[in-house]
Design a protein around this motif. Structure first.
Motif, PDB file in Angstrom:
ATOM      1  N   LYS A 143       0.817  -1.222   0.000  1.00 38.62           N
ATOM      2  CA  LYS A 143       0.000   0.000   0.000  1.00 38.62           C
ATOM      3  C   LYS A 143       0.848   1.268   0.000  1.00 38.62           C
ATOM      4  O   LYS A 143       0.390   2.333   0.417  1.00 38.62           O
ATOM      5  N   ASP A 198      -0.718   3.008  -5.118  1.00 35.87           N
ATOM      6  CA  ASP A 198      -2.129   2.684  -5.357  1.00 35.87           C
ATOM      7  C   ASP A 198      -2.369   2.201  -6.778  1.00 35.87           C
ATOM      8  O   ASP A 198      -3.333   1.484  -7.039  1.00 35.87           O
ATOM      9  N   ARG A 245      -4.642  -2.919  -6.554  1.00 38.28           N
ATOM     10  CA  ARG A 245      -4.887  -4.013  -5.624  1.00 38.28           C
ATOM     11  C   ARG A 245      -6.258  -4.626  -5.884  1.00 38.28           C
ATOM     12  O   ARG A 245      -7.214  -3.908  -6.200  1.00 38.28           O
ATOM     13  N   ASP A 265      -9.912  -3.011  -4.912  1.00 40.97           N
ATOM     14  CA  ASP A 265      -9.827  -1.556  -4.666  1.00 40.97           C
ATOM     15  C   ASP A 265     -10.771  -0.832  -5.625  1.00 40.97           C
ATOM     16  O   ASP A 265     -10.350  -0.214  -6.607  1.00 40.97           O
ATOM     17  N   LYS A 279     -12.570   1.813  -5.191  1.00 36.89           N
ATOM     18  CA  LYS A 279     -12.478   3.278  -5.166  1.00 36.89           C
ATOM     19  C   LYS A 279     -11.469   3.777  -6.197  1.00 36.89           C
ATOM     20  O   LYS A 279     -11.737   4.719  -6.958  1.00 36.89           O
ATOM     21  N   THR A 280     -10.295   3.138  -6.241  1.00 31.85           N
ATOM     22  CA  THR A 280      -9.275   3.536  -7.209  1.00 31.85           C
ATOM     23  C   THR A 280      -9.723   3.204  -8.630  1.00 31.85           C
ATOM     24  O   THR A 280      -9.522   4.001  -9.557  1.00 31.85           O
TER      25      THR A 280
END
Length: 273
Positions: A71, A74, A210, A213, A215-216
């Motif tokens: 982490k 991102d 990741r 993930d 949101k990303t």
């Protein structure tokens, strides 16, 4: 303010590519602060060893993926052709961006009277460290000699143009030259008619994140390109079936026919030793 850390390799091309991604995100996904981080990979650190001598399939990605898993990053911006067919379980290729010209090209030495591979005399030296390119040259242009040439694009071009250079030309990817405004050096575009196919995924950028993930992935979604994703996924799927890494001697050529139909050519050149 939310910070999104975006990693890439240490090269002029890689940095130019991540800068283009950051610029796009600042326009189409404003809000977070997008920070680029440059990381040296195994292949960046060793500019002498031939690609086939690396005992790994992830010579361009391993160090970056470790930071992603920890982490500390991102997103990783990759040239898709350099991405192994098998990723760490906690990582995924979330986005494949619109493809630049995927073809290989010839770059002749400055002031050379030649423009094309076909016009080079017997014994002329072609600079390439790609096993795939070497195999295709050996098959279709057996009168030419391939020699390794390592380094970033500018370094390779300096080696080509040096007064004491043994190289007559280089074989490079069109996409990389165009992305750093060196397209003017191209003297020939290579295709199936020349016996030269490109690497699976060549010309496309891929964004690794990741697993899970979301949101990303939402921030990156405007970079996704459907037809590129479909074509490149098919190309990489065949590479995976053949159990080849990103340096495997496999060449492809894909063409769309209308909106739905496409054809796929596959070549597995002979083993280079």
């Amino acid at each position: 303010m939310e910070v999104v850390n975006i990693g890439t390799r240490r090269s002029q091309l890689a940095i130019a590519q991540v800068d283009s991604i950051v610029k796009h995100l600042q326009t189409f996904a404003p809000g977070p602060e997008y920070r680029s981080q440059v990381v040296s990979t195994m292949a960046d650190e060793n500019q002498v060893k031939s690609f086939q001598d690396f005992n790994a399939k992830s010579i361009w990605t391993e160090e970056l993926e470790k930071l992603l898993i920890e982490k500390k990053l991102d997103v990783i911006v990759h040239c898709l052709k350099d991405v192994p067919t098998k990723l760490p379980e906690s990582c995924t290729l979330g986005i494949i961006c619109e493809r630049e010209d995927p073809r290989d090209v010839v770059v002749m030495k400055n002031n050379s009277p030649h423009k094309k591979l076909q016009s080079l005399p017997a014994g002329a030296i072609v600079g390439t460290s790609s096993v795939r390119r070497k195999a295709q040259i050996m098959r279709h242009y057996p009168h030419l000699i391939c020699e390794d040439v390592r380094g970033n694009l500018n370094t390779r071009l300096r080696k080509l143009d040096a007064e004491d250079s043994s190289y007559d030309c280089l074989i490079l990817a069109a996409a990389g030259l165009k992305r750093i405004d060196l397209g003017y050096r191209i003297t020939q575009y290579l295709g199936p008619e020349d016996g030269m196919l490109y690497a699976p995924g060549q010309g496309a950028l891929a964004l690794e994140v990741r697993e899970g993930d979301e949101k990303t992935l939402k921030l990156l979604s405007s970079l996704s390109h459907q037809t590129t994703t479909l074509a490149c996924s098919a190309e990489k799927s065949l590479l995976k079936t053949l159990e080849g890494g990103c340096s495997a001697p496999v060449g492809v050529h894909t063409d769309w026919e209308g909106d739905h139909l496409w054809k796929f050519d596959l070549q597995t050149p002979p083993q280079i030793t």
